[in-house]
Scaffold this motif. Structure first.
Motif, PDB file in Angstrom:
ATOM      1  N   ALA A 202      28.980 -41.469 -34.986  1.00 43.44           N
ATOM      2  CA  ALA A 202      28.129 -40.594 -35.806  1.00 43.44           C
ATOM      3  C   ALA A 202      28.814 -40.208 -37.121  1.00 43.44           C
ATOM      4  N   LEU A 203      30.149 -40.338 -37.173  1.00 45.46           N
ATOM      5  CA  LEU A 203      30.874 -39.879 -38.361  1.00 45.46           C
ATOM      6  C   LEU A 203      31.704 -40.962 -39.032  1.00 45.46           C
ATOM      7  N   SER A 204      31.746 -42.147 -38.465  1.00 46.49           N
ATOM      8  CA  SER A 204      32.619 -43.196 -39.006  1.00 46.49           C
ATOM      9  C   SER A 204      32.050 -44.573 -38.684  1.00 46.49           C
ATOM     10  N   GLY A 205      32.383 -45.538 -39.529  1.00 44.70           N
ATOM     11  CA  GLY A 205      31.964 -46.917 -39.286  1.00 44.70           C
ATOM     12  C   GLY A 205      32.914 -47.677 -38.364  1.00 44.70           C
TER      13      GLY A 205
ATOM     14  N   TYR B 270      44.077 -34.809 -41.717  1.00 45.59           N
ATOM     15  CA  TYR B 270      43.279 -34.704 -42.945  1.00 45.59           C
ATOM     16  C   TYR B 270      42.002 -33.905 -42.706  1.00 45.59           C
ATOM     17  N   TYR B 271      41.294 -34.188 -41.611  1.00 43.10           N
ATOM     18  CA  TYR B 271      40.012 -33.518 -41.373  1.00 43.10           C
ATOM     19  C   TYR B 271      40.147 -32.181 -40.638  1.00 43.10           C
ATOM     20  N   ALA B 272      41.110 -32.065 -39.739  1.00 37.60           N
ATOM     21  CA  ALA B 272      41.261 -30.777 -39.031  1.00 37.60           C
ATOM     22  C   ALA B 272      41.984 -29.774 -39.934  1.00 37.60           C
TER      23      ALA B 272
ATOM     24  N   GLY C 113      31.199 -35.353 -46.702  1.00 38.75           N
ATOM     25  CA  GLY C 113      29.867 -35.469 -46.103  1.00 38.75           C
ATOM     26  C   GLY C 113      29.869 -35.734 -44.605  1.00 38.75           C
ATOM     27  N   ARG C 114      30.880 -35.209 -43.888  1.00 37.71           N
ATOM     28  CA  ARG C 114      30.958 -35.479 -42.442  1.00 37.71           C
ATOM     29  C   ARG C 114      30.373 -34.352 -41.599  1.00 37.71           C
ATOM     30  N   VAL C 115      29.803 -33.340 -42.236  1.00 30.95           N
ATOM     31  CA  VAL C 115      29.102 -32.299 -41.481  1.00 30.95           C
ATOM     32  C   VAL C 115      27.717 -32.123 -42.101  1.00 30.95           C
TER      33      VAL C 115
ATOM     34  N   GLU D  56      25.732 -35.983 -29.406  1.00 30.60           N
ATOM     35  CA  GLU D  56      25.464 -37.068 -30.363  1.00 30.60           C
ATOM     36  C   GLU D  56      26.721 -37.471 -31.124  1.00 30.60           C
ATOM     37  N   GLY D  57      27.829 -36.789 -30.878  1.00 37.83           N
ATOM     38  CA  GLY D  57      29.080 -37.151 -31.551  1.00 37.83           C
ATOM     39  C   GLY D  57      29.223 -36.549 -32.928  1.00 37.83           C
ATOM     40  N   THR D  58      28.565 -35.404 -33.147  1.00 35.51           N
ATOM     41  CA  THR D  58      28.726 -34.717 -34.424  1.00 35.51           C
ATOM     42  C   THR D  58      29.466 -33.392 -34.203  1.00 35.51           C
TER      43      THR D  58
ATOM     44  N   PRO E  14      45.113 -48.357 -37.618  1.00 33.13           N
ATOM     45  CA  PRO E  14      45.078 -47.220 -38.545  1.00 33.13           C
ATOM     46  C   PRO E  14      43.783 -47.071 -39.336  1.00 33.13           C
ATOM     47  N   LEU E  15      43.351 -45.847 -39.533  1.00 28.42           N
ATOM     48  CA  LEU E  15      42.422 -45.519 -40.607  1.00 28.42           C
ATOM     49  C   LEU E  15      43.283 -45.257 -41.839  1.00 28.42           C
ATOM     50  N   THR E  16      42.650 -45.024 -42.967  1.00 19.19           N
ATOM     51  CA  THR E  16      43.394 -44.834 -44.208  1.00 19.19           C
ATOM     52  C   THR E  16      42.874 -43.590 -44.929  1.00 19.19           C
TER      53      THR E  16
ATOM     54  N   VAL F  92      32.435 -27.737 -30.989  1.00 23.68           N
ATOM     55  CA  VAL F  92      32.546 -28.815 -30.002  1.00 23.68           C
ATOM     56  C   VAL F  92      32.040 -30.114 -30.632  1.00 23.68           C
ATOM     57  N   ALA F  93      32.429 -31.218 -30.029  1.00 22.07           N
ATOM     58  CA  ALA F  93      31.775 -32.488 -30.345  1.00 22.07           C
ATOM     59  C   ALA F  93      30.455 -32.469 -29.580  1.00 22.07           C
ATOM     60  N   SER F  94      29.350 -32.624 -30.293  1.00 22.68           N
ATOM     61  CA  SER F  94      28.024 -32.579 -29.649  1.00 22.68           C
ATOM     62  C   SER F  94      27.796 -33.859 -28.841  1.00 22.68           C
TER      63      SER F  94
ATOM     64  N   THR G 228      39.458 -39.439 -49.960  1.00 19.20           N
ATOM     65  CA  THR G 228      38.473 -40.038 -49.047  1.00 19.20           C
ATOM     66  C   THR G 228      39.217 -40.680 -47.871  1.00 19.20           C
ATOM     67  N   THR G 229      38.448 -41.157 -46.911  1.00 19.42           N
ATOM     68  CA  THR G 229      39.069 -41.901 -45.807  1.00 19.42           C
ATOM     69  C   THR G 229      38.314 -43.214 -45.608  1.00 19.42           C
ATOM     70  N   ALA G 230      38.963 -44.155 -44.962  1.00 21.25           N
ATOM     71  CA  ALA G 230      38.320 -45.436 -44.661  1.00 21.25           C
ATOM     72  C   ALA G 230      38.707 -45.877 -43.260  1.00 21.25           C
ATOM     73  N   CYS G 231      37.725 -46.466 -42.582  1.00 24.16           N
ATOM     74  CA  CYS G 231      37.954 -46.888 -41.194  1.00 24.16           C
ATOM     75  C   CYS G 231      38.454 -48.338 -41.152  1.00 24.16           C
ATOM     76  N   PRO G 232      38.941 -48.780 -40.011  1.00 19.44           N
ATOM     77  CA  PRO G 232      39.360 -50.176 -39.885  1.00 19.44           C
ATOM     78  C   PRO G 232      38.151 -51.101 -40.076  1.00 19.44           C
TER      79      PRO G 232
HETATM   80  O1  X90 Z   1      35.463 -43.635 -41.270  1.00 25.02           O
HETATM   81  C1  X90 Z   1      36.156 -42.736 -41.735  1.00 25.02           C
HETATM   82  O2  X90 Z   1      36.505 -42.721 -42.914  1.00 25.02           O
HETATM   83  C2  X90 Z   1      36.595 -41.610 -40.820  1.00 25.02           C
HETATM   84  C3  X90 Z   1      35.703 -40.423 -40.859  1.00 25.02           C
HETATM   85  C4  X90 Z   1      36.039 -39.356 -39.842  1.00 25.02           C
HETATM   86  C5  X90 Z   1      35.277 -38.098 -39.965  1.00 25.02           C
HETATM   87  C6  X90 Z   1      35.486 -37.016 -38.965  1.00 25.02           C
HETATM   88  C7  X90 Z   1      36.839 -36.846 -38.371  1.00 25.02           C
HETATM   89  C8  X90 Z   1      37.003 -35.617 -37.520  1.00 25.02           C
HETATM   90  C9  X90 Z   1      38.435 -35.404 -37.083  1.00 25.02           C
HETATM   91  C10 X90 Z   1      38.044 -32.906 -36.944  1.00 25.02           C
HETATM   92  C11 X90 Z   1      37.520 -31.913 -36.007  1.00 25.02           C
HETATM   93  C12 X90 Z   1      36.759 -32.380 -34.806  1.00 25.02           C
HETATM   94  C13 X90 Z   1      35.354 -32.847 -35.077  1.00 25.02           C
HETATM   95  C14 X90 Z   1      34.776 -33.614 -33.923  1.00 25.02           C
HETATM   96  C15 X90 Z   1      33.400 -34.088 -34.139  1.00 25.02           C
HETATM   97  C16 X90 Z   1      32.962 -35.145 -33.196  1.00 25.02           C
HETATM   98  C17 X90 Z   1      38.690 -34.138 -36.358  1.00 25.02           C
END
Ligand code: X90
Length: 276
Positions: free
Chosen positions: A85-88, A263-265, A168-170, A192-194, A25-27, A188-190, A58-62
């Motif tokens: 490109a968007l997460s650790g 959360y993000y979509a 700050g994910r875009v 480079e993964g953005t 899980p992420l959080t 789209v996902a580029s 906010t969110t956090a990765c594993p």
């Molecule tokens: O590490 C973390 O806290 C997680 C950060 C995730 C940030 C982006 C999540 C995107 C989820 C949203 C639409 C699709 C974007 C695809 C881009 C590659 C889905």
């Protein structure tokens, strides 16, 4: 050889039959409350609760330990992560891999940076299971995974970029077009993964047409499609119908987004992973 597939919860996949599969899980954090994106999370309820949350979220990765726990004691592991490109998450998985093979030099771990999220990750996971079942060696499986990833893509539509921008994910250029009323972003996902926006649409019909044309421009010819949606099952079904009108034999599956992608979509968002 014991074989295992491990992926973070950004894949939206909960269970996978016929193979040892663990979701890490992420959080999602909002004030004092943490939503752990595991099997117990009701993502729709979380989204409803977050609507009345006033402060930041906010969110956090594993972390590395989370990944190592998921690896367990499997001898061969395929680990699929959300885009680096968007997460650790991917970085933590790579560190876990190094620790794991240092402790057990005979074991193998393939970390796949999806450069994507959601259903494109699911395509990669399903492919890893299929390759394993076909009896390939781990080296062959690894090569096939790299080759397959060249042919998978993600397109999506979002009705709000609020949480992506706030965290700050875009890029600033993408943030600048966010917040337009009644406009859906298609993107789209580029490579480079953005997150790369490709169109702005008004109205549902226009959006589905744009999504299908984005798929076809990227080589979609009737292969596998995996769709996830945030509180928008009707849209996912209509999109499936559109795809099948032109590609009657398409293998399409629909699921709800889990916590992280919800959360993000955000509400109304839809993610489409497909083979090109
Ligand atoms: O590490 C973390 O806290 C997680 C950060 C995730 C940030 C982006 C999540 C995107 C989820 C949203 C639409 C699709 C974007 C695809 C881009 C590659 C889905």
């Amino acid at each position: 050889m014991s074989f295992k597939i491990v992926a973070d919860s950004a894949s939206d996949l909960r269970v996978l039959d016929g193979v040892d599969f663990t979701s890490v899980p992420l959080t999602i954090n909002a004030g004092d409350h943490s939503y752990v994106d595991d099997m117990n999370l009701d993502a729709a309820k979380m989204m409803a609760e977050l609507k009345s949350h006033k402060g930041r979220s906010t969110t956090a990765c594993p972390n590395t330990h989370d990944w190592l726990t998921a690896f367990g004691d499997a001898e061969e592991i395929v680990c699929v992560t959300i885009t680096s490109a968007l997460s650790g998450s991917c970085n933590a998985a790579q560190v876990a891999r190094e620790d794991y093979v240092r402790a057990h030099p005979e074991r193998r771990v393939l970390v796949v940076d999806s450069l994507s999220a959601g259903p494109e990750m699911t395509l990669l996971i399903e492919k890893a299971a299929e390759l394993h079942h076909s009896g390939l060696s781990f080296d062959e499986l690894s090569r096939e995974m790299t080759a397959y990833q060249q042919h998978t893509h993600l397109t999506f539509t979002l009705q709000s970029l609020h949480n992506l921008v706030a965290n700050g994910r875009v890029s600033p250029a993408v943030a600048a077009i966010a917040g337009l009323l009644n406009i859906r972003i298609v993107g789209v996902a580029s490579d480079e993964g953005t997150l790369q926006p490709t169109a702005r649409c008004r109205g549902e019909k226009r959006t589905y047409a744009e999504l299908l044309s984005t798929m076809e421009q990227r080589g979609y010819r009737g292969g596998k499609v995996r769709i996830t949606h945030c509180c928008n099952a009707a849209a996912a079904q209509l999109m499936t119908d559109r795809i099948r009108e032109k590609h009657p034999d398409a293998d399409v599956a629909i699921d709800a987004t889990r916590g992280l992608c919800s959360y993000y979509a955000e509400e109304g968002g839809m993610l489409i992973g497909f083979e090109g």
